[in-house]
Design a protein around this motif. Structure first.
Motif, PDB file in Angstrom:
ATOM      1  N   THR A 155      44.715   4.002 -57.919  1.00 28.90           N
ATOM      2  CA  THR A 155      45.268   3.039 -56.961  1.00 28.90           C
ATOM      3  C   THR A 155      46.054   1.942 -57.675  1.00 28.90           C
ATOM      4  O   THR A 155      47.151   1.573 -57.255  1.00 28.90           O
ATOM      5  N   VAL A 156      45.489   1.446 -58.765  1.00 24.99           N
ATOM      6  CA  VAL A 156      46.165   0.387 -59.516  1.00 24.99           C
ATOM      7  C   VAL A 156      47.456   0.913 -60.132  1.00 24.99           C
ATOM      8  O   VAL A 156      48.491   0.236 -60.127  1.00 24.99           O
ATOM      9  N   LYS A 157      47.419   2.114 -60.646  1.00 26.02           N
ATOM     10  CA  LYS A 157      48.609   2.690 -61.271  1.00 26.02           C
ATOM     11  C   LYS A 157      49.731   2.888 -60.268  1.00 26.02           C
ATOM     12  O   LYS A 157      50.917   2.883 -60.619  1.00 26.02           O
ATOM     13  N   ALA A 158      49.390   3.040 -58.989  1.00 25.85           N
ATOM     14  CA  ALA A 158      50.408   3.241 -57.952  1.00 25.85           C
ATOM     15  C   ALA A 158      51.174   1.959 -57.624  1.00 25.85           C
ATOM     16  O   ALA A 158      52.246   2.016 -57.011  1.00 25.85           O
ATOM     17  N   VAL A 205      39.203 -12.092 -67.852  1.00 20.35           N
ATOM     18  CA  VAL A 205      38.867 -10.766 -68.361  1.00 20.35           C
ATOM     19  C   VAL A 205      38.842  -9.734 -67.243  1.00 20.35           C
ATOM     20  O   VAL A 205      39.319  -8.600 -67.407  1.00 20.35           O
ATOM     21  N   VAL A 206      38.293 -10.104 -66.074  1.00 26.70           N
ATOM     22  CA  VAL A 206      38.284  -9.173 -64.945  1.00 26.70           C
ATOM     23  C   VAL A 206      39.713  -8.782 -64.573  1.00 26.70           C
ATOM     24  O   VAL A 206      40.007  -7.603 -64.322  1.00 26.70           O
ATOM     25  N   ALA A 207      40.591  -9.761 -64.536  1.00 24.64           N
ATOM     26  CA  ALA A 207      41.989  -9.476 -64.201  1.00 24.64           C
ATOM     27  C   ALA A 207      42.636  -8.562 -65.238  1.00 24.64           C
ATOM     28  O   ALA A 207      43.372  -7.640 -64.900  1.00 24.64           O
ATOM     29  N   LEU A 208      42.365  -8.814 -66.511  1.00 28.33           N
ATOM     30  CA  LEU A 208      42.939  -7.978 -67.568  1.00 28.33           C
ATOM     31  C   LEU A 208      42.406  -6.546 -67.480  1.00 28.33           C
ATOM     32  O   LEU A 208      43.135  -5.580 -67.733  1.00 28.33           O
ATOM     33  N   ARG A 209      41.146  -6.405 -67.105  1.00 25.67           N
ATOM     34  CA  ARG A 209      40.575  -5.060 -66.949  1.00 25.67           C
ATOM     35  C   ARG A 209      41.268  -4.304 -65.818  1.00 25.67           C
ATOM     36  O   ARG A 209      41.532  -3.099 -65.926  1.00 25.67           O
ATOM     37  N   VAL A 210      41.553  -5.014 -64.715  1.00 29.91           N
ATOM     38  CA  VAL A 210      42.257  -4.375 -63.607  1.00 29.91           C
ATOM     39  C   VAL A 210      43.672  -3.989 -64.024  1.00 29.91           C
ATOM     40  O   VAL A 210      44.129  -2.858 -63.801  1.00 29.91           O
ATOM     41  N   LEU A 211      44.378  -4.929 -64.657  1.00 33.42           N
ATOM     42  CA  LEU A 211      45.769  -4.691 -65.038  1.00 33.42           C
ATOM     43  C   LEU A 211      45.904  -3.588 -66.093  1.00 33.42           C
ATOM     44  O   LEU A 211      46.969  -2.984 -66.218  1.00 33.42           O
ATOM     45  N   ALA A 212      44.839  -3.322 -66.829  1.00 32.10           N
ATOM     46  CA  ALA A 212      44.897  -2.279 -67.847  1.00 32.10           C
ATOM     47  C   ALA A 212      45.195  -0.911 -67.239  1.00 32.10           C
ATOM     48  O   ALA A 212      45.717  -0.026 -67.925  1.00 32.10           O
ATOM     49  N   TYR A 213      44.892  -0.729 -65.956  1.00 35.14           N
ATOM     50  CA  TYR A 213      45.156   0.548 -65.284  1.00 35.14           C
ATOM     51  C   TYR A 213      46.531   0.561 -64.603  1.00 35.14           C
ATOM     52  O   TYR A 213      46.930   1.567 -64.033  1.00 35.14           O
ATOM     53  N   SER A 214      47.236  -0.557 -64.666  1.00 34.85           N
ATOM     54  CA  SER A 214      48.538  -0.653 -64.005  1.00 34.85           C
ATOM     55  C   SER A 214      49.649  -0.226 -64.957  1.00 34.85           C
ATOM     56  O   SER A 214      49.406   0.119 -66.113  1.00 34.85           O
ATOM     57  N   ARG A 215      50.887  -0.289 -64.446  1.00 34.88           N
ATOM     58  CA  ARG A 215      52.055  -0.004 -65.275  1.00 34.88           C
ATOM     59  C   ARG A 215      52.773  -1.302 -65.666  1.00 34.88           C
ATOM     60  O   ARG A 215      53.964  -1.304 -65.958  1.00 34.88           O
ATOM     61  N   LEU A 216      52.026  -2.391 -65.682  1.00 27.80           N
ATOM     62  CA  LEU A 216      52.575  -3.688 -66.060  1.00 27.80           C
ATOM     63  C   LEU A 216      53.077  -3.670 -67.498  1.00 27.80           C
ATOM     64  O   LEU A 216      52.405  -3.170 -68.392  1.00 27.80           O
ATOM     65  N   LYS A 217      54.285  -4.225 -67.699  1.00 20.28           N
ATOM     66  CA  LYS A 217      54.882  -4.276 -69.030  1.00 20.28           C
ATOM     67  C   LYS A 217      55.044  -5.697 -69.560  1.00 20.28           C
ATOM     68  O   LYS A 217      55.021  -5.909 -70.768  1.00 20.28           O
ATOM     69  N   GLU A 218      55.250  -6.670 -68.668  1.00 19.60           N
ATOM     70  CA  GLU A 218      55.500  -8.042 -69.113  1.00 19.60           C
ATOM     71  C   GLU A 218      54.567  -8.993 -68.386  1.00 19.60           C
ATOM     72  O   GLU A 218      54.520  -9.007 -67.152  1.00 19.60           O
ATOM     73  N   LEU A 219      53.830  -9.793 -69.152  1.00 20.47           N
ATOM     74  CA  LEU A 219      52.878 -10.758 -68.592  1.00 20.47           C
ATOM     75  C   LEU A 219      53.201 -12.140 -69.126  1.00 20.47           C
ATOM     76  O   LEU A 219      53.348 -12.339 -70.336  1.00 20.47           O
TER      77      LEU A 219
END
Length: 375
Positions: free
Chosen positions: A85-88, A107-121
């Protein structure tokens, strides 16, 4: 979509609003960029659901303390069930800021974003409280290509970079740290950044040349090609050369603009040999009245624009250079007053003075640049 909405709630706590903006969140017509400014004492966080479809997301929380969100988040939850779901989600570029954030919530947010396709933070105007826990064995690091931090304070002091680094995969290519409360790092704890090619430490005026050695952490940035040190309290190019040599950093491009540089060097200081890898040097907006001593013998690009040079540099004052920029110096502008002691603005070409005012903090425009294409 229901799962995506729930996951977005985990990110919302990490995030000043214009008085003319009727709603806290705005999504453009192309569903590309979504901006949320939550400034009310009790904001309606659900407004951010419209950002689920955006590629660029910016969320700010008006300086709110987000500790109450810890009661609503299970820090030990297994998030792998949400991976698909996060990757979508379309988000590739995320900015969060203006909040007090418990490290556990980050840390919780970073754990969620680790499954995303985020490139720039980008993290801006944040106060991180508490200590970040270690990376769980089953957790996946965040695969960022770019990380930018501006005015972020950490309760852990010098060890903050090492703590944050453990949540990142080693492929980070761009790192920018501005207005840092602790620009020096705990180098013994920091691991190497093997893929990092661009490091920007601009807008840390208290850094100085001694602090630069501590910030560069010897041999932890082996692949650096572009190093930006605008407005960092640098004093002479020679002093920077010595700091780079001590840290084992050999950039191809070095930006020392917006520093008050001295043209002369300390006669007792040892001579510094610049790395042959350096081919571009930016000394613009440095208040120079003459070409500084101790420059590299050969450069492809040398920018001396918007200084206070009142005559054309002689060939023996310059290195061997292919592309020399002298625009905005008094000797090229008839009628410009020559600099004299006690005057802050004398000798400054008006166009350069306006440019300085328009930029404000020297790195601002750089942080705003970037194409909208993502791999």
């Amino acid at each position: 979509m229901e799962r995506a909405s729930c996951l977005l709630l985990l990110l919302l706590p990490l995030v000043h609003v214009s008085a003319t903006t009727p709603e806290p969140c705005e999504l453009d017509d192309e569903d590309f960029r979504c901006v949320c400014n939550f400034s009310e004492p009790q904001p309606d966080w659900s407004e951010a659901f419209q950002c689920v479809s955006a590629v660029e997301v910016e969320i700010r929380a008006g300086g709110l303390n987000l500790e109450p969100f810890l009661k609503r988040v299970d820090a030990d939850a297994d998030l792998r069930q949400y991976a698909d779901t996060v990757k979508a989600l379309r988000v590739r570029r995320l900015t969060v800021g203006a909040a007090q954030v418990p490290a556990q919530l980050l840390v919780v947010a970073l754990r969620v974003l680790a499954y995303s396709r985020l490139k720039e933070l980008t993290l801006e105007d944040l106060k991180i409280t508490g200590t970040m826990p270690p990376l769980p064995l089953e957790a996946t690091g965040l695969a960022l290509s770019s990380l930018r931090l501006r005015n972020v304070s950490w309760a852990t002091g010098r060890s903050w970079l090492a703590e944050l680094q453990q949540w990142l995969k080693p492929g980070l290519k761009v790192l920018s740290i501005a207005q840092a409360h602790s620009p020096a790092f705990s180098c013994e704890q920091v691991r190497a950044f093997p893929a990092l090619t661009s490091l920007d430490l601009s807008d840390n005026p208290g850094l100085g040349e001694r602090g630069l050695i501590a910030a560069l952490c010897p041999h932890k940035f082996p692949a650096i090609q572009n190093l930006a040190l605008r407005n960092t309290g640098m004093e002479t190019p020679t002093g920077v050369c010595a700091a780079l040599a001590a840290a084992g950093v050999q950039p191809h491009s070095l930006d020392l603009s917006h520093n008050s540089l001295r043209a002369t060097v300390n006669p007792s200081a040892p001579r510094c040999m610049w790395s042959s890898a350096l081919n571009s040097l930016n000394l613009s907006f440095a208040g120079l009245e003459q070409v500084p001593k101790g420059l590299p013998a050969k450069l492809r690009v040398l920018d001396l624009s918007c200084n206070r040079l009142n005559r054309a540099p002689q060939p023996d004052e310059l290195p061997e250079v292919d592309n020399l920029t002298l625009d905005g110096n008094p000797f090229l502008v008839p009628g410009t007053a020559l600099p004299h002691e006690g005057s802050m603005n004398s000798g400054v070409v008006p166009a350069c003075a306006r440019s300085t005012l328009s930029v404000g903090v020297s790195g601002t425009l750089v942080l705003l640049q970037g194409a909208r294409g993502f791999a």
